[in-house]
Design an enzyme around this catalytic site. Structure first.
Site, PDB file in Angstrom:
ATOM      1  N   TYR A   1      -1.354  -0.841  10.205  1.00 18.75           N
ATOM      2  CA  TYR A   1      -1.497  -1.184   8.790  1.00 18.75           C
ATOM      3  C   TYR A   1      -0.273  -0.714   8.010  1.00 18.75           C
ATOM      4  O   TYR A   1       0.312  -1.479   7.221  1.00 18.75           O
ATOM      5  CB  TYR A   1      -2.766  -0.536   8.246  1.00 18.75           C
ATOM      6  CG  TYR A   1      -3.057  -0.828   6.798  1.00 18.75           C
ATOM      7  CD1 TYR A   1      -3.695  -2.006   6.422  1.00 18.75           C
ATOM      8  CD2 TYR A   1      -2.721   0.085   5.797  1.00 18.75           C
ATOM      9  CE1 TYR A   1      -3.982  -2.280   5.083  1.00 18.75           C
ATOM     10  CE2 TYR A   1      -3.003  -0.181   4.465  1.00 18.75           C
ATOM     11  CZ  TYR A   1      -3.625  -1.360   4.116  1.00 18.75           C
ATOM     12  OH  TYR A   1      -3.903  -1.614   2.789  1.00 18.75           O
TER      13      TYR A   1
ATOM     14  N   SER B   1       0.848  -1.190   0.000  1.00 21.51           N
ATOM     15  CA  SER B   1       0.000   0.000   0.000  1.00 21.51           C
ATOM     16  C   SER B   1       0.880   1.235   0.000  1.00 21.51           C
ATOM     17  O   SER B   1       2.012   1.205   0.513  1.00 21.51           O
ATOM     18  CB  SER B   1      -0.892   0.006   1.250  1.00 21.51           C
ATOM     19  OG  SER B   1      -1.555   1.247   1.405  1.00 21.51           O
TER      20      SER B   1
END
Length: 281
Positions: free
Chosen positions: A159, A146
């Site tokens: 995350y 990401s």
């Protein structure tokens, strides 16, 4: 001839969004796909769509945080299709992101569960896939990272850290098994409007995030799948150990771009409502 004729793929988190787009894209180019997802009904629906398009697929309900479930996944892939040639590690603990706060506000249990799923689960899948790939003469892996793993933010601490670590895991795998003809790359999506993200982000947050892109439109799962299938294919035979962004240029510009826009004219900074919304993305 499709790019994946004769090849077998495992795609985790393939019941919806980017994972589903990847599974469909591989199947449409001749690959036989093991569709793995914690949501069994979603995995079955994706498999049914592949089969309706004359592809071959197997639905598996499993949690990549469970080591035995991961082992069973790859045993099923070998028993059903003969082994694995390509792997897309897409499954992620997205249900935790709303609780994934700044460091002092972060519940350590959220950190632990995020790392267990995102990072340990990816490692477990790679460990199971590598021996099968070696036995079949090589293979290719794409780990779904990401843009959050490449830059700091006001939240999503767990995350982001898991995705940053995934980038190094990908480089390590590429380094350690390149001589065995196994390639590994990471793909880092930006703002990609999956069904789940669309339900989570209000228009204010979407508007704020779009201001930081160079392109005027948001990404689609199919945009990510196009990159993933290229990296898995023989067309990318000399590409390994890389982190490739598919983010509409979100990370490609200086920070002041969002204030001035791409027209060269000054623009007021985003308002307090947008700033507050962005902090919860």
């Amino acid at each position: 001839m499709g790019r994946f004729d004769g090849k077998v793929a495992v795609v985790t988190g393939a019941g919806a969004g980017i994972g589903k787009a990847c599974a469909l894209a591989i199947a449409r180019e001749g690959g036989r796909v093991v569709v793995a997802d914690i949501d069994g009904s979603a995995a079955i629906a994706c498999t049914a769509q592949i089969e309706a398009e004359a592809g071959q697929a197997l639905a598996v309900t499993m949690d990549i945080a469970d080591a035995q479930a991961v082992a069973s996944l790859f045993e099923m892939a070998e028993r059903h299709f003969g082994g694995v040639d390509v792997l897309v590690n897409n499954a992620s603990a997205m249900h935790l992101t709303l609780r994934d706060r700044a460091i002092l506000d972060l519940d350590v249990a959220v950190w632990d569960e995020t790392m267990t799923t995102n990072l340990r689960g990816t490692l477990l899948c790679c460990r199971q896939a590598i021996p099968q790939m070696i036995a079949r003469g090589g293979g290719a892996i794409v780990n779904m990272s990401s843009c959050q793993g490449l830059s700091g933010d006001t939240a999503l601490t767990s995350y982001a850290a898991s995705k940053a670590a995934m980038n190094m895991l990908s480089a390590s795998l590429a380094t350690q098994y390149g001589q065995a003809q196994i390639r590994c790359n990471a793909v880092a999506p930006g703002l990609v409007m999956t069904e789940r993200l669309l339900a989570k982000l209000d228009e204010c947050t979407q508007r704020h995030l779009r201001r930081h892109q160079l392109l005027p439109h948001v990404g689609r799962p199919e945009d990510v799948a196009a990159l993933v299938t290229f990296l898995l294919s023989d067309e990318a035979a000399f590409i390994t150990g890389q982190v490739v962004c598919v983010d509409g240029g979100m990370l490609a510009h200086v920070p002041t771009y969002a204030d001035g826009g791409n027209s060269g004219t000054a623009r007021p900074a985003y308002d307090a409502a947008e700033a507050a919304a962005a902090a919860h993305w």
